[in-house]
Design an enzyme around this catalytic site. Structure first.
Site, PDB file in Angstrom:
ATOM      1  N   HIS A  28      -8.017  -4.041 -13.003  1.00 36.51           N
ATOM      2  CA  HIS A  28      -7.556  -5.479 -13.257  1.00 36.51           C
ATOM      3  C   HIS A  28      -8.545  -6.157 -14.047  1.00 36.51           C
ATOM      4  O   HIS A  28      -9.573  -6.597 -13.199  1.00 36.51           O
ATOM      5  CB  HIS A  28      -7.371  -6.025 -11.962  1.00 36.51           C
ATOM      6  N   LEU A 119      -3.016 -11.029  -1.534  1.00 33.88           N
ATOM      7  CA  LEU A 119      -3.429 -12.357  -1.841  1.00 33.88           C
ATOM      8  C   LEU A 119      -3.383 -13.448  -0.808  1.00 33.88           C
ATOM      9  O   LEU A 119      -2.259 -13.419   0.001  1.00 33.88           O
ATOM     10  CB  LEU A 119      -2.852 -12.722  -3.126  1.00 33.88           C
ATOM     11  N   ASP A 155      -4.629 -17.698  -8.690  1.00 36.86           N
ATOM     12  CA  ASP A 155      -3.284 -18.652  -8.797  1.00 36.86           C
ATOM     13  C   ASP A 155      -2.480 -18.129  -7.333  1.00 36.86           C
ATOM     14  O   ASP A 155      -1.802 -18.682  -6.771  1.00 36.86           O
ATOM     15  CB  ASP A 155      -2.389 -18.396  -9.992  1.00 36.86           C
ATOM     16  N   ASN A 185      -6.406 -19.772 -14.857  1.00 35.86           N
ATOM     17  CA  ASN A 185      -5.973 -19.190 -16.136  1.00 35.86           C
ATOM     18  C   ASN A 185      -4.584 -19.384 -16.535  1.00 35.86           C
ATOM     19  O   ASN A 185      -4.280 -18.861 -17.816  1.00 35.86           O
ATOM     20  CB  ASN A 185      -6.425 -17.782 -16.377  1.00 35.86           C
ATOM     21  N   HIS A 259      -3.640  -9.447 -17.359  1.00 40.77           N
ATOM     22  CA  HIS A 259      -4.149  -9.274 -15.832  1.00 40.77           C
ATOM     23  C   HIS A 259      -4.320  -7.604 -15.547  1.00 40.77           C
ATOM     24  O   HIS A 259      -5.364  -7.539 -14.869  1.00 40.77           O
ATOM     25  CB  HIS A 259      -2.770  -9.096 -15.147  1.00 40.77           C
ATOM     26  N   SER A 386      -2.137 -21.893  27.804  1.00 45.74           N
ATOM     27  CA  SER A 386      -3.203 -22.486  28.819  1.00 45.74           C
ATOM     28  C   SER A 386      -4.685 -21.978  28.799  1.00 45.74           C
ATOM     29  O   SER A 386      -5.322 -21.961  29.422  1.00 45.74           O
ATOM     30  CB  SER A 386      -2.749 -22.421  30.411  1.00 45.74           C
ATOM     31  N   GLU A 410       0.246 -19.891  12.364  1.00 44.79           N
ATOM     32  CA  GLU A 410      -0.012 -18.580  12.671  1.00 44.79           C
ATOM     33  C   GLU A 410      -0.916 -17.509  11.867  1.00 44.79           C
ATOM     34  O   GLU A 410      -1.615 -16.922  12.169  1.00 44.79           O
ATOM     35  CB  GLU A 410       1.166 -17.783  13.400  1.00 44.79           C
ATOM     36  N   ARG A 519       5.725 -14.193  29.876  1.00 44.70           N
ATOM     37  CA  ARG A 519       5.721 -15.441  30.526  1.00 44.70           C
ATOM     38  C   ARG A 519       5.888 -15.757  31.817  1.00 44.70           C
ATOM     39  O   ARG A 519       5.536 -16.505  32.602  1.00 44.70           O
ATOM     40  CB  ARG A 519       6.986 -16.124  29.688  1.00 44.70           C
TER      41      ARG A 519
END
Length: 667
Positions: A28, A119, A155, A185, A259, A386, A410, A519
């Site tokens: 690249h 990315l 980008d 670019n 690219h 907690s 997250e 839980r």
């Protein structure tokens, strides 16, 4: 001899990249050719680093978030003198076993702070590094910790959702040591960025509280001035550097093919003529190479001064500083967990047993005084998980805090934890519900790939969530996490196993761990040993016989994890009453169990002819390697439903009676 111009230094990057990509027949080129001047300004004038000691703790961190442009990093690291990145390695770009991979792979000794490629991950890792730096500077002082984190950004990094998560939280926390260098670019793999984006990207940073400078990315002086301003601004900084993709390649510059379109020797020849670079492939003229090597040594006085300051510390302070940086756990840390385990064994809580995640929270709280380097990130779930308690928040005004309120982000939280771990000096925890693990999954995969010791802590792990319904009941995620290479998945059955699993997790340094908690209440299922010696961590082997068969040779083995171990024990009582000698095996960690020798596994599971039935409030996938062709499974075959937890266990047939029926059918 006339000193080489800054432009000549940038061209050295360009032509190493062109020659390596031509030789490899793929790569690249857009990033190294478009960002050569930006990198030259950073590395020759501003970056604090020392290739002779690449893991210097107080070095500035550099993250190539647009990791497909790896030749930018390889060229820089060869030119500045990293031992592992020789010219021969540059020639071997993208070959099997080469140090110069197609995308950079984590190895600080060769100047790669994190693995990048997907990315957006890199800028979120850089965010985590900046938090780690701020936290350690607050604890140890600027004499020992005083560095910046820079990220080369494309980008695509800013189009990914994780990019906006990072922009928002970094601005809120005013992380002034974080600097992004954006390769603006206006080209993507598909063509112009206008195909899919129309907003003012720089304005997104401004409204989030960033310092923003818009500069010509091919003007080394302008980039250098902007970097100097960024280093003196208390806010995180974005340098929006307008560039031409693949600059120097007449056939491709400024175009979609810039690219990663294949380069040919004719392209390299044309570039040499266009940029007046009359040197053969892989040759950097001596004055240019020496100028780069001088840039690589310019921080040696700063390195020596830092070393002297560290050595001048009182012995106890130096020992603690070194311990934290190396990740060594403090003396006596296990005793905190052993004490908790002894208390849990003595209490034998059943009716008043706490929820699984609250057991983890108790343990985490007890570690507060033992592990000051532990930092907890949580995705807007402080109350139900907690894990804050005595910790206080890391904020823009108080970087001494060890609890990062991540908001509902997250993905960022998990990648942040990776950045903290890669930076060093921090034990990061990322806390959320198991149903939201898929929001974290790309970062969890990268943690496993890099071997980073991140602790992912999950709550609400099954249909036991109850009335919140199937959106919050993660029936398939345990199997998916267990399928990930180099990820330990630990699902403890009670407070005793929780202490043991925490001990395993903290001691595990070669990869991430997923600590998975219910839980609902987890009654104590482990009983004190007859001889009174409960010092052995039985969970460390992944699976063990919790209750032996009685009344004859073992006829059945019930395997279970987490909250379903209690169901297995009740089923065992029923089977034993019917004269079926039945053992219960608790399996808190399949990966650890798989690592045991064949004899141990056979003794735990039972020999040929033993009926095996697994019980887990999740899908069956992954269990058959323990059950064999004729084994039974009591669990989920699809998604859950909304209703009380007890009613859901009945509805989906995860009951002692269902387990007994599965055994009977196979006897």
């Amino acid at each position: 001899m006339t000193a080489p111009t800054p432009t000549a230094l940038a061209h050295a990057i360009r032509f190493l990249a062109i020659d390596a990509i031509v030789r490899a027949t793929e790569g690249h080129q857009g990033v190294p050719l478009g960002m050569a001047e930006i990198a030259t300004a950073l590395y020759t004038r501003h970056l604090k680093f020392n290739p002779a000691d690449p893991t210097w703790p107080d070095r500035d961190r550099v993250v190539l978030s647009n990791g497909h442009g790896s030749m930018l990093l390889w060229a820089l690291n060869y030119l500045t003198g990293y031992e592992k990145i020789s010219l021969d390695e540059i020639r071997r770009f993208r070959e099997l076993g080469a140090h110069c991979e197609g995308h950079p792979e984590f190895d600080p000794s060769k100047g790669v702070e994190v693995t990048t490629g997907p990315l957006g991950q890199g800028i979120a890792n850089a965010f985590g590094m900046a938090i780690a730096e701020a936290s350690q500077r607050a604890r140890f002082g600027a004499g020992l910790v005083d560095h910046f984190t820079y990220a080369f950004v494309g980008d695509g990094c800013l189009q990914e959702g994780i990019g906006q998560e990072m922009i928002s939280l970094a601005g809120h926390l005013r992380l002034g040591r974080l600097v992004l260098l954006w390769d603006d670019n206006q080209i993507t793999d598909d063509g112009s960025t206008a195909l899919s984006i129309s907003e003012d990207v720089a304005e997104r940073f401004r409204v989030a509280g960033w310092h923003v400078a818009e500069v010509d990315g091919h003007d080394i002086e302008a980039v250098s001035v902007a970097l100097d301003a960024a280093r003196h601004d208390p806010r995180p900084s974005l340098l929006a550097c307008r560039t031409v993709i693949a600059r120097g390649l007449a056939r491709l510059q400024g175009q979609r093919g810039g690219h990663s379109a294949r380069l040919f020797p004719e392209d390299a020849d044309a570039a040499r003529q266009m940029l007046d670079w009359p040197y053969p492939p892989f040759e950097t003229p001596e004055p240019v190479l020496q100028a780069w090597r001088t840039a690589g040594t310019r921080n040696q006085p700063a390195h020596a001064d830092w070393t002297a300051r560290r050595e001048a510390l009182p012995a106890a302070e130096r020992t603690e500083f070194d311990r934290v940086l190396t990740g060594e756990l403090p003396a006596g840390w296990r005793e905190t967990l052993h004490t908790y385990k002894r208390e849990a064994l003595a209490a034998q809580r059943v009716q008043d047993a706490p929820g699984g995640i609250l057991i983890s929270a108790d343990i985490n709280d007890r570690l507060t005084d033992v592990l000051p380097e532990r930092m907890v990130g949580c995705a807007d779930l402080e109350a139900p998980t907690s894990h804050k308690r005595r910790l206080h928040a890391f904020t823009a005004d108080d970087p001494t805090g060890a609890y990062v309120h991540c908001g509902v982000r997250e993905h960022l939280m998990a990648a942040m934890a990776n950045g903290m771990a890669a930076h060093g000096g921090v034990i990061p925890l990322a806390v959320t519900y198991l149903a939201f693990a898929d929001y974290e999954r790309p970062a969890m995969r990268m943690a496993a790939l890099m071997g980073l010791p991140v602790k992912f802590v999950f709550s609400h792990d099954s249909i036991g969530v109850g009335k919140n319904g199937p959106t919050h009941q993660p029936v398939e995620i345990l199997a998916s996490l267990r399928s990930m290479p180099n990820m330990l998945v630990l699902r403890p059955a009670d407070a005793v196993e929780a202490a043991e699993c925490w001990e395993v997790a903290l001691a595990h340094r070669s990869g991430p761990v997923s600590l998975v908690f219910a839980r609902q209440a987890l009654p104590t299922v482990r009983r004190p040993s007859v001889d009174g010696d409960d010092s052995d961590n039985r969970s460390r082997r992944g699976g063990y016989v919790l209750a032996e068969a009685q009344g004859g040779p073992r006829a059945a083995t019930l395997l279970a994890t987490g909250s379903e171990v209690a169901i297995a024990l009740k089923a065992r009582d029923l089977l034993q009453a019917e004269g079926v000698p039945t053992a219960v095996v608790s399996m808190p960690c399949c990966e650890r169990f798989d690592a045991q020798d064949a004899d141990y596994r056979r003794n735990v599971l039972g020999g040929r002819g033993t009926v095996r039935v697994a019980i887990e409030a999740a899908v069956r996938f992954g269990w058959d390697r323990y059950l064999g062709e004729d084994g039974g499974f009591v669990g989920m075959a699809g998604f859950g439903a909304s209703g009380p937890a007890d009613a859901l266990y009945e509805k989906f047939g995860i009951t002692p009676a269902a387990v007994v029926q599965q055994v009977r059918q196979r006897l």
